[in-house]
Write an enzyme that holds these catalytic residues in place. Structure first.
Site, mmCIF file in Angstrom:
data_model
loop_
_atom_site.group_PDB
_atom_site.id
_atom_site.type_symbol
_atom_site.label_atom_id
_atom_site.label_comp_id
_atom_site.label_asym_id
_atom_site.label_seq_id
_atom_site.Cartn_x
_atom_site.Cartn_y
_atom_site.Cartn_z
ATOM 1 N N THR A 28 0.949 -1.275 0.124
ATOM 2 C CA THR A 28 0.377 -0.315 0.137
ATOM 3 C C THR A 28 0.746 1.442 -0.148
ATOM 4 O O THR A 28 1.873 1.281 0.431
ATOM 5 C CB THR A 28 -0.763 -0.155 0.869
ATOM 6 O OG1 THR A 28 -1.847 -1.062 0.880
ATOM 7 C CG2 THR A 28 -1.676 1.110 1.291
ATOM 8 N N THR A 31 3.861 4.345 -3.044
ATOM 9 C CA THR A 31 5.558 3.715 -3.838
ATOM 10 C C THR A 31 4.875 2.357 -4.640
ATOM 11 O O THR A 31 5.383 1.700 -5.594
ATOM 12 C CB THR A 31 6.729 3.695 -3.527
ATOM 13 O OG1 THR A 31 7.284 4.884 -2.466
ATOM 14 C CG2 THR A 31 8.100 2.940 -4.204
ATOM 15 N N ASP A 83 6.300 -3.644 -1.207
ATOM 16 C CA ASP A 83 5.697 -3.083 -0.311
ATOM 17 C C ASP A 83 6.452 -1.416 -0.003
ATOM 18 O O ASP A 83 7.803 -1.797 0.078
ATOM 19 C CB ASP A 83 5.199 -3.656 0.926
ATOM 20 C CG ASP A 83 4.254 -2.781 1.841
ATOM 21 O OD1 ASP A 83 2.960 -3.446 2.536
ATOM 22 O OD2 ASP A 83 3.470 -1.527 1.057
ATOM 23 N N GLU A 104 -1.089 -5.039 5.649
ATOM 24 C CA GLU A 104 0.446 -5.186 5.416
ATOM 25 C C GLU A 104 1.453 -6.594 6.061
ATOM 26 O O GLU A 104 2.330 -6.930 5.142
ATOM 27 C CB GLU A 104 1.244 -4.282 5.351
ATOM 28 C CG GLU A 104 0.859 -2.842 4.572
ATOM 29 C CD GLU A 104 0.736 -1.365 4.560
ATOM 30 O OE1 GLU A 104 1.772 -1.708 5.426
ATOM 31 O OE2 GLU A 104 1.354 -1.270 3.756
#
Ligand code: DER
Length: 224
Positions: A28, A31, A83, A104
């Site tokens: 998330t 980037t 990530d 995450e």
């Protein structure tokens, strides 16, 4: 923060590790979004890839990019997770800028390899970024008090275009906890995890395998 070119370079370098048949954790943030777009291009070129999203946002973006999705309970393994991070120091991360760090961390930790994508503005000698802590709503004051006892300053994360606090995908609140410079993230991470009412905190210590840092003229790859 970094430039879009720096972020895109980091993301596209990490996506080179994606191979046919892989299950990829979809991170998330801005980037990781470039990585999801690059994976969408691989799928468009015929690659068989399934993505496990880490947030409502990354799920919606993956759908828009044509990346087939899988839930955690549908896959036996996650080959790679890609990530972002809010800060990187000596392989330890602070994450949670997007308030998605609970899911995450599940995905990033479960993955066989966790690839972090960053720009130079994220890189530091020591962690000092406020640590996002997702809390059950009723525990926001008790956790804030415990954070204070740990030497931190907890601030409830308020929403921008909504009155009141940010509410996570899990229906919880986020305290941004400023501990100043974090000399040893491991023990602090353990202390935060043990606090009643804490769902997840944003210290990712000992999880990342590779850091891709996009620069103005290329990508620095840090193998951990
Ligand atoms: O919320 C998160 O953990 C994101 O990965 C964040 O840490 C990085 O977001 P960015 O790539 O937009 O800076």
């Amino acid at each position: 923060g970094g430039t879009d070119d720096q972020k895109r370079r980091a993301a596209e370098a990490a996506v080179e590790a994606v191979e046919d048949g892989m299950v990829v954790g979809l991170g998330t943030g801005s980037t990781a979004a470039f990585a999801i777009e690059a994976i969408g291009d691989l799928v468009a070129d015929g690659m068989d890839v399934r993505g496990v999203p880490t947030s409502f946002a990354s799920r919606e973006l993956a759908r828009d990019c044509g990346v087939p999705l899988a839930d955690l309970d549908e896959v036996d393994a996650i080959d790679l997770a890609i990530d972002g991070a809010d800060q990187v120091a000596d392989g330890a991360l602070v994450k949670g800028g997007g308030a998605a760090h609970a899911r995450e961390k599940i995905v990033d930790a479960f993955a066989d390899r966790f690839l972090v994508v960053a720009d130079p503005s994220k890189m530091a000698d020591e962690l000092s970024h406020p640590v996002p802590v997702e809390v059950l709503p009723d525990a926001r004051t008790t956790v804030a008090a415990a954070v204070s006892d740990l030497g931190g300053d907890a601030e409830l994360r308020l929403a921008e275009r909504k009155d009141g606090p940010v509410v996570t995908d899990n229906g919880n609140l986020v305290l941004d906890c400023d501990f100043g410079t974090i000399d040893d993230p491991g023990p602090l991470a353990a202390s935060l995890s043990s606090l009643p009412g804490v769902v997840e905190h944003g210290i990712f210590a000992g999880l990342a395998d590779v850091i891709y840092v996009g620069t103005d003229d290329g990508v620095d790859v840090i193998e951990l």
